[in-house]
Design an enzyme around this catalytic site. Structure first.
Site, short mmCIF file in Angstrom:
data_model
loop_
_atom_site.label_atom_id
_atom_site.label_comp_id
_atom_site.label_asym_id
_atom_site.label_seq_id
_atom_site.Cartn_x
_atom_site.Cartn_y
_atom_site.Cartn_z
CE1 TYR A 101 33.84 31.17 36.47
CE2 TYR A 101 31.87 29.99 37.17
CZ TYR A 101 33.01 30.07 36.38
OH TYR A 101 33.29 29.07 35.49
CD GLU A 188 35.39 30.89 33.16
OE1 GLU A 188 35.04 30.03 33.98
OE2 GLU A 188 36.51 31.42 33.18
#
Lengths: 361, 315
Positions: A101, A188
């Site tokens: 991530y 993201e």
């Protein structure tokens, strides 16, 4: 505003972030054309603004062309959480060794930009913070300085991908540039996949600050609404002036055992016509049995509010009970106007809320 | 603890301030109004003047030479400061599109305190000018705030309905506008009144936070109790709770948190009022504050009752 995945993917690609080969289709014909340029197996991702769409059947795999057409036909005829599938992002499936991530958010408390990363990609940030809070790597960036290479490099080391730290740094920098350039509240890559060919962005997400509409073409279709309005599902309609006061009005209705139907903030200095439109909006909602109007007038004039209420009611067919609290600028005029039409006016917001709840029983 | 050390140091220097009471604005405030010729700028300039605020100049680029309610207007902050070197506070009514530029103009001119009333400033802009102000050692209040009012010294640098306020012993700090007036009015009705009321703003990024304003109230001898008005979104209330837990409660605090019934992921009017990604809900804030020994009232009138109880007990 959330930017759809395929649009965010295009932006990420333009900025040099590797993404799987593919494209977006809105018909089976387009899908047929696209598949001839791609290598199977493929991933079909429904473009709907729904969290965890994978678990809800929004992401499927296709082994060959026939399989792809059949699954796409099924997706196009279905809805996910009430959103009909109008377009599908189709990409080549990637062999993933590990999912990571990386994202940027605005850290409100620190008043900085936060770079966040975790070796537990694939689940959303909320879930990572809950399930693996110790794995989150966080760097606070001064917006006047921005991202420095050493930070990205250190993140790569901490993620255990030392051999890919150069590629990771270039992705982290590109993502930061996007975050700044597009006025993002969030940008993201999740997951950022580790493959035998290096890193690749499998899912991309952007949320753009609505207040940046002036300079963000992606937001220009979003018109600022006249009122801040949120549906809450109950039966006591709520109008207030000011966000905090309107929220407190909802809370107090609930405190006395009532069920607020909505949040509607007319803002500061609303004139009669705006009040009229606000009330008419609630009068259209058949669920609402009582409307509670809570006005503490500073720059908002109570007589303007009263005039707006009366005009809205004159033209209404079916009228729910109306409870009004007026206090402040031109309070006496406002009260008098409403009293003449038999509308009870309170000076205290808590008494008014109690009355609204009582009328609902 | 990250505080804006330099400005707080300056603001807390009571030797400099003589015998002024309250925080941030007082009878020594000499105010510049940026955006004075606009509808809101002009309207609130009159309100502030009527209350007793010493407004010495206004700025609207291109409108230099005009007067608004007797206040001279200049084309630039630089020019205004040259003519009126006593200016130490600015208040902005500049539309969102031009507001950031005006904030930098005030910061670069070295004005100690700038109150940003403007709503809808992009959050990245606020993030940059708030950090820039920190480097420059100046204070930003807001954006998207009602300003600061000091009823003891009759100074309003904001958009407050002044008749709801009265001189007293309570310091108020709030993320909201009208809800602040509501609670101030409840205090005024109980003859408690306020030392200063600071609206820090409803945006996600604001110049002053709860901890900083509470610290200022701690240092003001006139303030005997503090009212904190929070709402959903962000973690400013939790941070205050953690600070109090660590450093103890120097003065009694009564809090109210709006948005208990707000659903997640919905923006409730203020850009900053949103429960997002599982963070910022009212219940978490209330329990953090209570855990730190802060009284959290359930209604605005209860805020006034609790504050009255505290002040009666202490005097």
């Amino acid at each position: 505003m959330k930017i759809e995945e395929y649009a965010a993917r295009e932006i990420f690609k333009e900025h040099g972030i590797p993404v799987p080969k593919g494209g977006v289709v809105s018909s089976l014909e387009e899908l047929e054309d696209l598949t001839s340029t791609l290598k199977f197996p493929l991933v079909l991702k429904a473009q709907v603004p729904v969290a965890s769409r994978g678990k809800k059947g929004g992401i499927v795999f296709a082994e060959d062309r026939r399989d792809a057409l059949e699954k796409a036909r099924h997706l196009f005829s279905s809805s996910i959480d009430g959103f009909p599938v109008r377009s599908i992002l189709v990409v080549e499936k990637v062999d993933v060794l590990k999912e990571l991530y990386i994202g940027y958010v605005i850290d409100r408390g620190e008043r900085k930009v936060a770079l966040l990363a975790s070796p537990y990609g694939g689940m959303d940030l909320e879930e990572i913070s809950r399930e693996h809070p110790d794995t989150i790597i966080k760097y606070l960036l001064d917006p006047l300085v921005g991202l420095k290479d050493y930070m990205a490099r250190n993140v790569a080391f901490k993620l255990g991908i030392k051999s890919l730290s150069k590629q990771f740094t270039s992705i982290a920098k590109a993502l930061y540039d996007i975050f700044i350039k597009y006025d993002c509240e969030l940008a993201e890559i999740n997951p950022l996949a580790l493959t035998n060919e290096g890193l690749i962005a499998l899912d991309t997400r952007m949320i753009i600050d609505d207040n940046a509409a002036l300079r963000q073409p992606l937001l220009q279709e979003e018109k600022r609404r006249e009122f801040a309005y949120v549906d809450l599902g109950g039966n006591i309609g709520i109008i207030g002036n000011g966000a905090g006061l309107t929220m407190a009005t909802m809370d107090i209705v609930a405190h006395f055992g009532g069920k607020p139907a909505n949040f509607l903030d007319i803002g500061g200095g609303a004139r009669a016509d705006k009040v009229e439109r606000a009330l008419k909006k609630l009068l259209k909602n058949p669920r609402i049995k009582v409307v509670l109007i809570n006005i503490l007038g500073g720059i908002t004039r109570c007589d303007e509010v009263a005039r707006g209420i009366l005009t809205a009611l004159e033209e209404a067919e079916k009228i729910p009970a109306i409870v009004v609290r007026l206090k402040g600028t031109h309070e006496e005029e406002g009260k008098k106007m409403l009293a003449e039409k038999g509308i009870e006016v309170f000076e205290d917001m808590e008494e008014a809320a109690r009355k609204a709840v009582e009328l609902c029983r | 603890m990250k505080i804006w050390k330099k400005p707080l140091g300056k603001l807390l220097n009571f030797a400099d301030r003589g015998s002024c009471m309250g925080i941030l604005v007082d009878r020594n405030s000499r105010v510049l109004v940026q955006g004075i010729t606009g509808r809101e700028g002009s309207f609130h300039t009159l309100n502030m003047l009527n209350y007793g605020t010493k407004i010495v100049a206004g700025v609207t680029p291109g409108k230099g030479g005009e007067r608004v309610h007797g206040v001279p207007v200049y084309d630039s902050v630089e020019e205004a400061i040259k003519k009126h070197p006593e200016i130490n506070t600015s208040i902005l009514f500049v539309p969102a599109r031009y507001a950031s530029d005006a904030v930098y103009e005030a910061i670069d001119a070295g004005i100690e305190k700038t109150v940003v009333i403007t709503e809808h400033i992009p959050v990245h802009d606020a993030l940059r000018f708030v950090n820039y102000a920190k480097w420059k050692g100046v204070v930003i209040v807001g954006p998207n705030c009602p300003g600061v009012i000091n009823p003891v010294e009759k100074v309003n640098v904001g958009i407050y309905p002044v008749n709801m306020f009265a001189p007293g012993k309570v310091g108020i700090v709030s993320r909201s506008g009208t809800l602040t007036y509501e609670i101030a009015l409840a205090l005024t009705k109980r003859k408690l009144g306020q030392t200063t009321c600071v609206g820090i703003g409803g945006d996600p990024i604001v110049g002053l936070d709860f901890i900083e304003v509470v610290q200022l109230f701690y240092s003001d001898p006139e303030t005997k109790a503090i009212v904190v008005i929070g709402e959903i979104g962000g973690d400013m209330e939790e941070r205050l709770a953690a600070y109090i837990k660590k450093h103890g409660l120097e003065k009694p605090i009564v809090a109210f948190i709006a948005g208990l019934t707000a659903p997640p992921e919905k923006r409730m009017g203020h850009a900053g009022a949103i429960v997002s990604m599982g963070k910022g809900d009212a219940r978490t804030k209330i329990s953090a504050l209570r855990d730190a020994g802060i009284i959290v009232a359930e209604t605005p009138s209860q805020v006034a009752r609790e504050t009255e109880n505290i002040l009666l007990k202490r005097t």
